[in-house]
Scaffold this motif. Structure first.
Motif, PDB file in Angstrom:
ATOM      1  N   MET A 182       0.838  -1.200   0.000  1.00  0.00           N
ATOM      2  CA  MET A 182       0.000   0.000   0.000  1.00  0.00           C
ATOM      3  C   MET A 182       0.874   1.251   0.000  1.00  0.00           C
ATOM      4  N   ASN A 183       0.627   2.169  -0.901  1.00  0.00           N
ATOM      5  CA  ASN A 183       1.375   3.419  -0.977  1.00  0.00           C
ATOM      6  C   ASN A 183       0.536   4.518  -0.329  1.00  0.00           C
ATOM      7  N   ARG A 184       0.748   4.742   0.973  1.00  0.00           N
ATOM      8  CA  ARG A 184      -0.086   5.689   1.714  1.00  0.00           C
ATOM      9  C   ARG A 184       0.047   7.124   1.194  1.00  0.00           C
ATOM     10  N   LEU A 220      -1.718   7.455  -2.169  1.00  0.00           N
ATOM     11  CA  LEU A 220      -3.161   7.314  -1.931  1.00  0.00           C
ATOM     12  C   LEU A 220      -3.720   8.606  -1.347  1.00  0.00           C
ATOM     13  N   ARG A 234      -4.908   0.222   6.070  1.00  0.00           N
ATOM     14  CA  ARG A 234      -5.218  -0.190   4.706  1.00  0.00           C
ATOM     15  C   ARG A 234      -6.722  -0.332   4.545  1.00  0.00           C
ATOM     16  N   LEU A 294     -12.935   1.043  -0.392  1.00  0.00           N
ATOM     17  CA  LEU A 294     -12.432   1.575  -1.655  1.00  0.00           C
ATOM     18  C   LEU A 294     -13.557   1.753  -2.670  1.00  0.00           C
ATOM     19  N   GLN A 347      -5.288  -0.078  -6.841  1.00  0.00           N
ATOM     20  CA  GLN A 347      -3.882  -0.462  -6.933  1.00  0.00           C
ATOM     21  C   GLN A 347      -3.024   0.262  -5.903  1.00  0.00           C
ATOM     22  N   ALA A 405      -3.948   1.029  -3.014  1.00  0.00           N
ATOM     23  CA  ALA A 405      -4.221   0.378  -1.724  1.00  0.00           C
ATOM     24  C   ALA A 405      -3.776  -1.079  -1.710  1.00  0.00           C
ATOM     25  N   GLY A 406      -3.148  -1.544  -2.802  1.00  0.00           N
ATOM     26  CA  GLY A 406      -2.670  -2.923  -2.842  1.00  0.00           C
ATOM     27  C   GLY A 406      -3.751  -3.929  -3.134  1.00  0.00           C
ATOM     28  N   GLU A 407      -4.812  -3.506  -3.817  1.00  0.00           N
ATOM     29  CA  GLU A 407      -5.927  -4.387  -4.151  1.00  0.00           C
ATOM     30  C   GLU A 407      -6.124  -4.430  -5.667  1.00  0.00           C
TER      31      GLU A 407
END
Length: 272
Positions: free
Chosen positions: A1-3, A6, A61, A67, A86, A88-90
């Motif tokens: 996850m790229n906070r 995001l 997350r 989302l 993406q 958020a890593g989903e």
């Protein structure tokens, strides 16, 4: 996850959504463009504190449900929605369904077209908005029902084997288009309910549905039998707003044709 990314994406997209786009009043004290944090949180069904932490790059997350809710609240296009997931890593699933909200810009366009019948439909052919010329040409949608496919197969004058060829072609294209919509929005309850009701009430629909044709309707010529003006030959122009699952449909006529004269007369009645 790229906070960090995001957070920046959420802040940037929030600033682009006008209150009118989501049915909110602008209010007298709004000093910056876009939505407030509390408005996004309310639209998404999450707490203001949780959303604030996401924008500050220190939130947990978010789940897929959160989302998806943020995507709806911020009116994200499909590519933006994919990007949000993406970050958020989903991996995003298919869009939940076509939007029922017609943008302020499209509504303004309909109002400005005082010489052209025009309307907006969603992926299941539900009328969402229309102008006065469309009412003059086709009648009040609220009096006849707003779903064009249901009207074609189960309305006051349903399609049968004796219907004219242009009506048969329209029905063929509508069913093939509805099948394409059901594949694009497999979890949309409105589309699935419409298919179920048509399957129950219309053998003509069932026959076409079982042919498994898939297409998306585009520009075509349509012959309309008007109760007062007789046969009208209309050019049906379709503008696809694909990110919303909507189409803007315009009816025009060849210059100098009898149909063009009828449309001119309708315009004079509208602007009078």
């Amino acid at each position: 996850m790229n906070r960090g990314q995001l957070a920046e994406f959420l802040k940037g997209r929030r600033a682009r959504v006008r209150p009118a786009d989501v049915g909110l009043p602008a209010g007298p004290r709004r000093r910056t463009p876009g939505l407030r944090r509390e408005e996004v949180a309310r639209l998404a069904g999450i707490s203001v504190d949780y959303y604030a932490r996401l924008e500050q790059g220190r939130g947990p997350r978010p789940s897929r449900q959160v989302l998806a809710a943020l995507g709806r609240a911020l009116r994200l296009f499909d590519d933006e929605r994919t990007y949000l997931f993406q970050l958020a890593g989903e991996q995003p699933g298919p869009p939940a369904g076509p939007s029922q909200t017609v943008s302020a810009g499209i509504r303004h366009l309909l109002e400005r077209l005082d010489d052209t019948p025009a309307f907006v439909i969603d992926a299941k052919y539900e009328l969402l908005a229309w102008n006065r010329m469309a009412v003059r040409l086709m009648g009040d949608p609220d009096a006849h029902g707003r779903n064009l496919i249901w009207n074609a197969f189960c309305g006051p004058f349903p399609l049968d084997a004796a219907s004219p060829p242009e009506s048969q072609t329209f029905a063929d294209e509508c069913v093939a288009d509805l099948r394409a919509a059901s594949a694009r929005y497999p979890s949309d309850p409105g589309i699935q309910d419409l298919i179920a009701r048509l399957t129950e009430h219309s053998p003509e629909f069932v026959r076409r549905w079982n042919e498994h044709r898939v297409c998306v309707r585009r520009t075509t010529t349509k012959t309309l039998h008007h109760p007062h003006f007789g046969e009208l030959v209309l050019e049906c122009q379709v503008l696809h707003a694909d990110e919303q699952g909507q189409r803007v449909v315009f009816y025009t006529a060849a210059p100098g044709s009898p149909t063009a004269s009828v449309l001119c007369g309708l315009r004079e009645a509208v602007v009078a």
